[in-house]
Enzyme design. Sequence first.
Site, short mmCIF file in Angstrom:
data_model
loop_
_atom_site.label_atom_id
_atom_site.label_comp_id
_atom_site.label_asym_id
_atom_site.label_seq_id
_atom_site.Cartn_x
_atom_site.Cartn_y
_atom_site.Cartn_z
N ASP A 161 0.85 -1.18 0.00
CA ASP A 161 0.00 0.00 0.00
C ASP A 161 0.89 1.23 0.00
OD1 ASP A 161 -1.75 2.20 0.93
OD2 ASP A 161 -3.20 0.61 1.27
N GLN B 157 -14.22 2.13 1.60
CA GLN B 157 -13.58 1.73 0.34
C GLN B 157 -13.32 2.99 -0.48
OE1 GLN B 157 -15.69 -1.15 -2.09
NE2 GLN B 157 -13.90 -1.51 -3.38
N HIS C 225 -9.91 -5.38 -2.84
CA HIS C 225 -8.57 -5.65 -2.32
C HIS C 225 -8.64 -6.00 -0.85
CE1 HIS C 225 -9.58 -1.39 -2.11
NE2 HIS C 225 -8.97 -1.40 -0.94
P1 AMP Z 1 -9.52 1.27 0.60
O1 AMP Z 1 -9.66 2.60 1.29
O2 AMP Z 1 -9.83 0.08 1.46
O3 AMP Z 1 -10.26 1.26 -0.72
O4 AMP Z 1 -7.98 1.13 0.30
C1 AMP Z 1 -7.37 1.62 -0.85
C2 AMP Z 1 -5.91 1.67 -0.56
O5 AMP Z 1 -5.21 1.78 -1.78
C3 AMP Z 1 -5.48 2.86 0.31
O6 AMP Z 1 -4.94 2.38 1.53
C4 AMP Z 1 -4.45 3.57 -0.56
O7 AMP Z 1 -3.35 4.05 0.17
C5 AMP Z 1 -4.05 2.51 -1.54
N1 AMP Z 1 -3.58 2.99 -2.83
C6 AMP Z 1 -4.17 3.90 -3.64
N2 AMP Z 1 -3.45 4.09 -4.75
C7 AMP Z 1 -2.37 3.26 -4.67
C8 AMP Z 1 -1.25 2.99 -5.49
N3 AMP Z 1 -1.09 3.60 -6.67
N4 AMP Z 1 -0.34 2.09 -5.07
C9 AMP Z 1 -0.51 1.46 -3.89
N5 AMP Z 1 -1.54 1.67 -3.07
C10 AMP Z 1 -2.46 2.56 -3.43
#
Ligand code: AMP
Length: 141
Positions: A30, A94, A100
């Site tokens: 992440d 989300q 994920h």
């Molecule tokens: P959620 O809030 O459960 O949808 O989690 C989405 C996660 O994706 C967050 O913790 C972000 O930090 C992560 N995220 C968003 N863009 C990227 C990226 N390009 N590479 C890695 N993680 C990401």
Amino acid sequence: MENCIFCKIIDQEIPSYKIYEDEKVYAFLDISQATKGHTLVVPKQHVTDIFEYDDTLAADVFARIPKIARAIEKAFPEMDGLNILNNNKELAYQSVFHSHIHLVPRYSKNDDFSIHFGNHTDQQTPEEMQAIADKIKEQVK
Ligand code: AMP
Ligand code: ZN
């Protein structure tokens, strides 16, 4: 799927800190490390959230979680716990709409991660609890 950031990561169109990949899943750090080693495991097949998984996809994805969890534990033996979290829809936090699973290693009670369920044990009568259970039970197919 077009304009999906995680599909783009899977297709190597944008960079990621990859941890593991096979024909079914892609796992990477992440970008916002809630704790050191915070990892996302995503199905290669674009599904929005848990409600779109079929049994096979669920088996494929969740079968890979323990070995990735063990790898994180071996990499950082100082960790002392692991939260596994899956947010579904905006109200449930989300923010990326390609499903994920978060693996969040825990090192101390003071790290920047918490879950609060609260204590609500006396809020429903036994009859109300049974009615809730029955309502869900009859929908399980
Ligand atoms: P959620 O809030 O459960 O949808 O989690 C989405 C996660 O994706 C967050 O913790 C972000 O930090 C992560 N995220 C968003 N863009 C990227 C990226 N390009 N590479 C890695 N993680 C990401
Ligand atoms: Zn996607």
